[in-house]
Write a protein that holds these residues in place. Sequence first.
Motif, PDB file in Angstrom:
ATOM      1  N   ARG A 147       2.699  -3.131  -9.317  1.00  0.00           N
ATOM      2  CA  ARG A 147       3.835  -2.712 -10.143  1.00  0.00           C
ATOM      3  C   ARG A 147       3.540  -1.427 -10.921  1.00  0.00           C
ATOM      4  NH1 ARG A 147       5.221  -6.810 -14.073  1.00  0.00           N
ATOM      5  NH2 ARG A 147       3.239  -7.824 -13.669  1.00  0.00           N
ATOM      6  N   LEU A 148       2.278  -1.213 -11.278  1.00  0.00           N
ATOM      7  CA  LEU A 148       1.904   0.015 -11.989  1.00  0.00           C
ATOM      8  C   LEU A 148       0.596   0.560 -11.400  1.00  0.00           C
ATOM      9  CD1 LEU A 148       2.962   1.785 -14.334  1.00  0.00           C
ATOM     10  CD2 LEU A 148       1.350   0.594 -15.832  1.00  0.00           C
ATOM     11  N   PRO A 149       0.670   1.155 -10.201  1.00  0.00           N
ATOM     12  CA  PRO A 149      -0.556   1.591  -9.514  1.00  0.00           C
ATOM     13  C   PRO A 149      -1.316   2.691 -10.228  1.00  0.00           C
ATOM     14  CG  PRO A 149       1.408   2.366  -8.354  1.00  0.00           C
ATOM     15  CD  PRO A 149       1.876   1.395  -9.396  1.00  0.00           C
ATOM     16  N   ARG A 150      -0.664   3.415 -11.124  1.00  0.00           N
ATOM     17  CA  ARG A 150      -1.402   4.470 -11.824  1.00  0.00           C
ATOM     18  C   ARG A 150      -2.462   3.904 -12.765  1.00  0.00           C
ATOM     19  NH1 ARG A 150       3.588   5.269 -14.895  1.00  0.00           N
ATOM     20  NH2 ARG A 150       3.270   4.764 -17.091  1.00  0.00           N
ATOM     21  N   LEU A 151      -2.457   2.586 -12.969  1.00  0.00           N
ATOM     22  CA  LEU A 151      -3.548   1.964 -13.724  1.00  0.00           C
ATOM     23  C   LEU A 151      -4.881   2.186 -13.010  1.00  0.00           C
ATOM     24  CD1 LEU A 151      -1.988  -1.466 -14.812  1.00  0.00           C
ATOM     25  CD2 LEU A 151      -2.505   0.495 -16.283  1.00  0.00           C
ATOM     26  N   LEU A 152      -4.829   2.320 -11.681  1.00  0.00           N
ATOM     27  CA  LEU A 152      -6.051   2.519 -10.905  1.00  0.00           C
ATOM     28  C   LEU A 152      -6.521   3.964 -10.916  1.00  0.00           C
ATOM     29  CD1 LEU A 152      -5.265   0.316  -7.754  1.00  0.00           C
ATOM     30  CD2 LEU A 152      -6.750  -0.254  -9.695  1.00  0.00           C
ATOM     31  N   THR A 153      -5.654   4.880 -11.309  1.00  0.00           N
ATOM     32  CA  THR A 153      -6.012   6.300 -11.259  1.00  0.00           C
ATOM     33  C   THR A 153      -6.116   6.956 -12.628  1.00  0.00           C
ATOM     34  OG1 THR A 153      -3.687   6.969 -11.047  1.00  0.00           O
ATOM     35  CG2 THR A 153      -4.884   6.533  -9.010  1.00  0.00           C
ATOM     36  N   GLY A 154      -5.550   6.319 -13.641  1.00  0.00           N
ATOM     37  CA  GLY A 154      -5.576   6.908 -14.977  1.00  0.00           C
ATOM     38  C   GLY A 154      -6.885   6.635 -15.707  1.00  0.00           C
ATOM     39  N   LYS A 155      -6.988   7.206 -16.892  1.00  0.00           N
ATOM     40  CA  LYS A 155      -8.171   6.992 -17.716  1.00  0.00           C
ATOM     41  C   LYS A 155      -8.164   5.572 -18.284  1.00  0.00           C
ATOM     42  CE  LYS A 155      -8.601  11.847 -19.091  1.00  0.00           C
ATOM     43  NZ  LYS A 155      -8.631  12.790 -20.229  1.00  0.00           N
ATOM     44  N   LEU A 156      -9.354   5.030 -18.471  1.00  0.00           N
ATOM     45  CA  LEU A 156      -9.473   3.657 -18.968  1.00  0.00           C
ATOM     46  C   LEU A 156      -9.523   3.589 -20.492  1.00  0.00           C
ATOM     47  CD1 LEU A 156     -11.998   2.074 -16.438  1.00  0.00           C
ATOM     48  CD2 LEU A 156      -9.508   1.888 -16.476  1.00  0.00           C
ATOM     49  N   GLU A 157      -9.874   4.681 -21.147  1.00  0.00           N
ATOM     50  CA  GLU A 157      -9.987   4.650 -22.604  1.00  0.00           C
ATOM     51  C   GLU A 157      -8.677   4.274 -23.300  1.00  0.00           C
ATOM     52  OE1 GLU A 157     -12.591   4.669 -24.632  1.00  0.00           O
ATOM     53  OE2 GLU A 157     -13.705   4.597 -22.750  1.00  0.00           O
ATOM     54  N   PRO A 158      -7.523   4.890 -22.920  1.00  0.00           N
ATOM     55  CA  PRO A 158      -6.263   4.487 -23.553  1.00  0.00           C
ATOM     56  C   PRO A 158      -5.943   3.009 -23.342  1.00  0.00           C
ATOM     57  CG  PRO A 158      -5.987   6.552 -22.385  1.00  0.00           C
ATOM     58  CD  PRO A 158      -7.323   6.015 -21.994  1.00  0.00           C
ATOM     59  N   VAL A 191       1.143  -8.079 -21.190  1.00  0.00           N
ATOM     60  CA  VAL A 191       0.709  -7.085 -20.201  1.00  0.00           C
ATOM     61  C   VAL A 191       1.241  -7.413 -18.817  1.00  0.00           C
ATOM     62  CG1 VAL A 191      -1.303  -6.179 -18.981  1.00  0.00           C
ATOM     63  CG2 VAL A 191      -1.354  -6.388 -21.468  1.00  0.00           C
ATOM     64  N   PHE A 192       1.233  -8.678 -18.444  1.00  0.00           N
ATOM     65  CA  PHE A 192       1.703  -9.042 -17.110  1.00  0.00           C
ATOM     66  C   PHE A 192       3.199  -8.781 -16.955  1.00  0.00           C
ATOM     67  CE2 PHE A 192       3.062 -12.030 -13.768  1.00  0.00           C
ATOM     68  CZ  PHE A 192       2.217 -11.583 -12.750  1.00  0.00           C
ATOM     69  N   LYS A 193       3.973  -9.013 -18.028  1.00  0.00           N
ATOM     70  CA  LYS A 193       5.416  -8.767 -17.975  1.00  0.00           C
ATOM     71  C   LYS A 193       5.745  -7.280 -18.100  1.00  0.00           C
ATOM     72  CE  LYS A 193       6.978 -13.199 -19.892  1.00  0.00           C
ATOM     73  NZ  LYS A 193       7.634 -13.851 -21.053  1.00  0.00           N
ATOM     74  N   THR A 194       4.947  -6.583 -18.917  1.00  0.00           N
ATOM     75  CA  THR A 194       5.218  -5.161 -19.187  1.00  0.00           C
ATOM     76  C   THR A 194       3.923  -4.354 -19.092  1.00  0.00           C
ATOM     77  OG1 THR A 194       6.846  -5.973 -20.790  1.00  0.00           O
ATOM     78  CG2 THR A 194       6.414  -3.607 -20.778  1.00  0.00           C
ATOM     79  N   PRO A 195       3.481  -4.028 -17.862  1.00  0.00           N
ATOM     80  CA  PRO A 195       2.210  -3.300 -17.688  1.00  0.00           C
ATOM     81  C   PRO A 195       2.160  -1.960 -18.407  1.00  0.00           C
ATOM     82  CG  PRO A 195       2.989  -4.199 -15.600  1.00  0.00           C
ATOM     83  CD  PRO A 195       4.103  -4.372 -16.576  1.00  0.00           C
ATOM     84  N   LYS A 196       3.324  -1.324 -18.578  1.00  0.00           N
ATOM     85  CA  LYS A 196       3.336   0.007 -19.208  1.00  0.00           C
ATOM     86  C   LYS A 196       2.806  -0.010 -20.632  1.00  0.00           C
ATOM     87  CE  LYS A 196       7.089   2.168 -16.601  1.00  0.00           C
ATOM     88  NZ  LYS A 196       8.442   2.777 -16.695  1.00  0.00           N
ATOM     89  N   ILE A 221       0.843  -1.206   0.000  1.00  0.00           N
ATOM     90  CA  ILE A 221       0.000   0.000   0.000  1.00  0.00           C
ATOM     91  C   ILE A 221       0.871   1.246   0.000  1.00  0.00           C
ATOM     92  CG2 ILE A 221      -1.672   1.344   1.334  1.00  0.00           C
ATOM     93  CD1 ILE A 221      -2.856  -1.323   2.288  1.00  0.00           C
ATOM     94  N   ALA A 222       1.927   1.220   0.807  1.00  0.00           N
ATOM     95  CA  ALA A 222       2.839   2.364   0.855  1.00  0.00           C
ATOM     96  C   ALA A 222       3.469   2.612  -0.513  1.00  0.00           C
ATOM     97  CB  ALA A 222       3.930   2.110   1.893  1.00  0.00           C
ATOM     98  N   GLN A 223       3.857   1.546  -1.192  1.00  0.00           N
ATOM     99  CA  GLN A 223       4.456   1.671  -2.525  1.00  0.00           C
ATOM    100  C   GLN A 223       3.450   2.227  -3.525  1.00  0.00           C
ATOM    101  OE1 GLN A 223       6.450  -1.875  -4.011  1.00  0.00           O
ATOM    102  NE2 GLN A 223       5.776  -1.429  -6.092  1.00  0.00           N
ATOM    103  N   VAL A 239       0.677   4.044  -2.925  1.00  0.00           N
ATOM    104  CA  VAL A 239       0.311   5.424  -2.623  1.00  0.00           C
ATOM    105  C   VAL A 239       1.441   6.377  -3.018  1.00  0.00           C
ATOM    106  CG1 VAL A 239      -0.195   7.047  -0.756  1.00  0.00           C
ATOM    107  CG2 VAL A 239      -1.311   4.812  -0.797  1.00  0.00           C
ATOM    108  N   SER A 240       2.681   5.976  -2.768  1.00  0.00           N
ATOM    109  CA  SER A 240       3.826   6.831  -3.095  1.00  0.00           C
ATOM    110  C   SER A 240       3.991   6.994  -4.602  1.00  0.00           C
ATOM    111  CB  SER A 240       5.105   6.246  -2.492  1.00  0.00           C
ATOM    112  OG  SER A 240       5.027   6.212  -1.080  1.00  0.00           O
ATOM    113  N   ARG A 241       3.763   5.933  -5.351  1.00  0.00           N
ATOM    114  CA  ARG A 241       3.968   5.975  -6.802  1.00  0.00           C
ATOM    115  C   ARG A 241       2.752   6.491  -7.559  1.00  0.00           C
ATOM    116  NH1 ARG A 241       6.291   0.305  -8.696  1.00  0.00           N
ATOM    117  NH2 ARG A 241       6.303   1.460 -10.665  1.00  0.00           N
ATOM    118  N   ALA A 242       1.592   6.465  -6.911  1.00  0.00           N
ATOM    119  CA  ALA A 242       0.362   6.992  -7.526  1.00  0.00           C
ATOM    120  C   ALA A 242      -0.319   7.906  -6.509  1.00  0.00           C
ATOM    121  CB  ALA A 242      -0.567   5.854  -7.950  1.00  0.00           C
ATOM    122  N   PRO A 243       0.159   9.144  -6.362  1.00  0.00           N
ATOM    123  CA  PRO A 243      -0.328  10.043  -5.304  1.00  0.00           C
ATOM    124  C   PRO A 243      -1.833  10.300  -5.306  1.00  0.00           C
ATOM    125  CG  PRO A 243       1.695  10.893  -6.275  1.00  0.00           C
ATOM    126  CD  PRO A 243       1.264   9.743  -7.124  1.00  0.00           C
TER     127      PRO A 243
END
Length: 371
Positions: free
Chosen positions: A236-247, A270-275, A194-196, A198-202
């Motif tokens: 590994r890529l928490p901004r997936l939870l905060t970014g737009k879903l359309e892209p 996707v699992f190997k390279t979420p970006k 959770i700390a990771q 929150v820190s990476r996806a403010p």
Amino acid sequence: MRGRNYILVWRLQACRHVSVGSCSPPDSAKDGSFSSPESNLPSPVEQEQAKAKPLPDLNAEILYEDWDDVPPSSALEEISEEEAVQIIAEPLLPLQSSTLRDYVDHSETLAKLVHLGVDLSQVEKRQKAGQLLLTLDFEKDIKKILLFLKDVGVEDNQLGKFLTKNPYILAEDLEALETRVAYLKSKKFGKAEIAQMVSRAPYLLLFSVERLDNRLGFFKNELGFSVKKTKDLVIRLPRLLTGKLEPVKENLQVCQIELGFQRNEIQEIVFKTPKILTASRNKLKQTFDYLHNIMGIPHHMLTRFPQVFNSRLLRIKERHMFLTFLGRAQYDPAQPSYISLDQLVSLPDEVFCTEIAKASIQDFEKFLKTL
């Protein structure tokens, strides 16, 4: 007797006009110019003073009471130059400004945020963030949020960076923030995870429990992942939870329809390279076109080394052309002198030249000048 009373009343009135304890007869009284029947009596004033001693004391007491009721000085009252120079005026708060810098000297809250490492020049670029900070009190509004973030696991030296990216969390209800953290714990995310996140996806903790739950459900269902794989993905890529879903939806369609990957291959990529889910669509297509159509890399090889999609296309081109020039561009694992895609893009130039291209860095630099 009437004349005597007249003189006495006049003297009391004179006292009121001067000051208590300073009553003295006016000049007209001293020269005996009062027009009264007893004006020709010898020293009538002194005689009346002796007979009327209690009266001045009574009226003096009344005068003292009147002085106690005198209202405070008016702001418009004139003062001396000596009094004026002793007045210390605080500098005026700017009525309007385009930068928070002008308010730092006037705001304890802003000064403390700067001390924490908050970059106000970046904060003021965010919509209404500057106005928000000017309305907050550090002790009352901000301190509790800082303690909460530290409890979640945000490091002290990261608080300034965190608030620079997300100043809006300072206006959030503390109970709501705690509820969102409790939800993540209920989904078996550990404290360090959770700390990771929150820190990476403010912005993560600005999302309601319902919205977080919907996002996790989207990636689980859209990708066909298990609960564990979905958790690993967003950790590994928490901004997936905060970014737009359309892209994300568009990139999944590009991978399947335009690039020709199978569903199971997309899951592995996707699992190997979420970006890859948030990458530029054009960059994704251009990179695939060069790897697949120019270099001849088949789909199953790209699925094994999807990290190549995160590399700069220019680096891929330069190294591939140098290897082709040397006759060493061999990407088939069944052939001798095989070069993996990972080796092609991840190694530093010197290591790539000496170990993969079997050439010097100078040779590589000279070759690049010919392009």
